[in-house]
Design a protein around this motif. Structure first.
Motif, PDB file in Angstrom:
ATOM      1  N   ASN A 195     -70.096  59.570 -25.880  1.00  0.00           N
ATOM      2  CA  ASN A 195     -70.729  58.653 -27.056  1.00  0.00           C
ATOM      3  C   ASN A 195     -71.103  59.671 -28.301  1.00  0.00           C
ATOM      4  O   ASN A 195     -70.952  58.549 -29.381  1.00  0.00           O
ATOM      5  CB  ASN A 195     -72.137  58.226 -26.557  1.00  0.00           C
ATOM      6  N   SER A 198     -67.119  59.603 -29.989  1.00  0.00           N
ATOM      7  CA  SER A 198     -67.467  58.042 -30.639  1.00  0.00           C
ATOM      8  C   SER A 198     -67.641  57.928 -31.871  1.00  0.00           C
ATOM      9  O   SER A 198     -67.530  57.344 -32.876  1.00  0.00           O
ATOM     10  CB  SER A 198     -67.346  57.121 -29.140  1.00  0.00           C
ATOM     11  N   LYS A 199     -68.979  58.655 -32.088  1.00  0.00           N
ATOM     12  CA  LYS A 199     -70.059  58.460 -33.082  1.00  0.00           C
ATOM     13  C   LYS A 199     -69.443  58.834 -33.858  1.00  0.00           C
ATOM     14  O   LYS A 199     -69.184  58.843 -35.624  1.00  0.00           O
ATOM     15  CB  LYS A 199     -72.014  58.682 -32.202  1.00  0.00           C
ATOM     16  N   LYS A 202     -66.061  57.534 -35.604  1.00  0.00           N
ATOM     17  CA  LYS A 202     -66.147  55.997 -36.366  1.00  0.00           C
ATOM     18  C   LYS A 202     -66.465  56.048 -37.674  1.00  0.00           C
ATOM     19  O   LYS A 202     -66.377  55.547 -38.438  1.00  0.00           O
ATOM     20  CB  LYS A 202     -67.298  54.957 -35.510  1.00  0.00           C
ATOM     21  N   LYS A 207     -63.113  54.611 -37.396  1.00  0.00           N
ATOM     22  CA  LYS A 207     -62.437  53.864 -37.027  1.00  0.00           C
ATOM     23  C   LYS A 207     -62.903  54.302 -34.994  1.00  0.00           C
ATOM     24  O   LYS A 207     -63.563  55.342 -35.258  1.00  0.00           O
ATOM     25  CB  LYS A 207     -60.768  53.826 -36.430  1.00  0.00           C
ATOM     26  N   THR A 208     -62.968  53.058 -33.689  1.00  0.00           N
ATOM     27  CA  THR A 208     -63.350  54.162 -32.694  1.00  0.00           C
ATOM     28  C   THR A 208     -62.196  55.282 -32.050  1.00  0.00           C
ATOM     29  O   THR A 208     -60.347  55.745 -32.244  1.00  0.00           O
ATOM     30  CB  THR A 208     -63.688  53.376 -31.372  1.00  0.00           C
ATOM     31  N   GLN A 211     -59.478  53.464 -30.711  1.00  0.00           N
ATOM     32  CA  GLN A 211     -57.971  53.235 -31.380  1.00  0.00           C
ATOM     33  C   GLN A 211     -57.257  53.602 -32.079  1.00  0.00           C
ATOM     34  O   GLN A 211     -56.007  53.281 -32.382  1.00  0.00           O
ATOM     35  CB  GLN A 211     -58.808  52.090 -32.691  1.00  0.00           C
TER      36      GLN A 211
END
Length: 276
Positions: A195, A198-199, A202, A207-208, A211
């Protein structure tokens, strides 16, 4: 089609647009566009650079004129001309940067004029037209590269430092994308949770991580299909797929066509032929 320019109103622009050619899209206005399902806002004067089989959608706030330059990879090869125009990895084939540039009114009008010159040469079919058109394309890409580079340098000068975790993820991805396709590998390497990673990613790249992992694999697959004579089975193996049929399904889901069709439509570059 080797080179072509189309002009539309944005209201007539297809809901989703893709082509087997390189594309340069020039327009003005305000709204949102997406490339490969990633949204970007835009305003004023804009130029967008697309590689073959990228998907773009445009959602303008008002109806504006849009001009699109198409050129086939065999007609103007960005790999072959990379010394003259540093656009490969800057304008095209970069998953980390916004694919568009906001232009000054002066640059917008100048590039629009170059579009018109290309259209005129393409219509006249003079014996020297091909050389002239390639020179115009080179100039458009050089201006775009200069603008993009100055934007990147300005961000560095203003000390806009990238998020450390996002920057480290980018380094790890470039090293391990062929063998490691799971988010947990990268978060474990950085000693953070999925998490948290990812934050950070992004926020930095819009983008994640998932991705970006997918886009990096597809980008490499496209390069190998276009720039080498390796078989699809060999390319699948190099990218860490034990089954070429699974690789083909993976590629088709992202790109919209099979690796075989992509190679047929885009062609094999003169770069591959020169390196044999």
């Amino acid at each position: 089609m080797e080179v072509k320019i189309h002009s539309h109103c944005t209201s007539d622009f297809p809901s989703e647009f893709t082509t087997e050619n390189y594309s340069v899209i020039l327009w003005e206005g305000t709204g949102v566009f997406s490339v490969d399902q990633i949204n970007y806002s835009y305003k004023k004067y804009n130029i967008l650079f697309l590689s073959p089989y990228q998907k773009v959608k445009l959602a303008p706030e008002s109806d504006e004129k849009i001009n699109i330059l198409f050129f086939h990879g065999d007609y103007y090869c960005i790999e072959y001309h990379k010394e003259e125009v540093a656009c490969n990895g800057l304008l095209f084939n970069n998953i980390y940067l916004n694919p568009s540039i906001e232009l000054s009114k002066e640059h917008y009008e100048y590039i629009l004029e170059l579009f018109n010159y290309i259209r005129k040469e393409e219509t006249e079919k003079h014996p020297f037209s091909e050389s002239i058109i390639k020179t115009y394309i080179q100039l458009i890409l050089a201006i775009g590269s200069k603008q993009k580079s100055s934007i990147e340098n300005s961000l560095i000068a203003n000390e806009k430092l990238p998020n450390k975790n996002a920057a480290e993820f980018q380094k790890l991805l470039e090293t391990h994308f062929k063998s490691e396709k799971e988010l947990s590998f990268y978060s474990d390497k950085l000693n953070i949770t999925n998490n948290t990673l990812s934050k950070a990613v992004k926020k930095e790249f819009a983008k994640t991580p998932t991705q970006l992992i997918n886009e990096r694999i597809i980008l490499e697959a496209k390069k190998l299909l276009h720039l080498t004579y390796r078989s699809i089975k060999e390319i699948a193996s190099e990218l860490g797929f034990s089954d070429e049929f699974y690789f083909s399904r993976y590629f088709k889901k992202s790109v919209g066509c099979s690796p075989k069709k992509y190679r047929e439509k885009v062609g094999i570059s003169v770069v591959a032929k020169m390196s044999m």
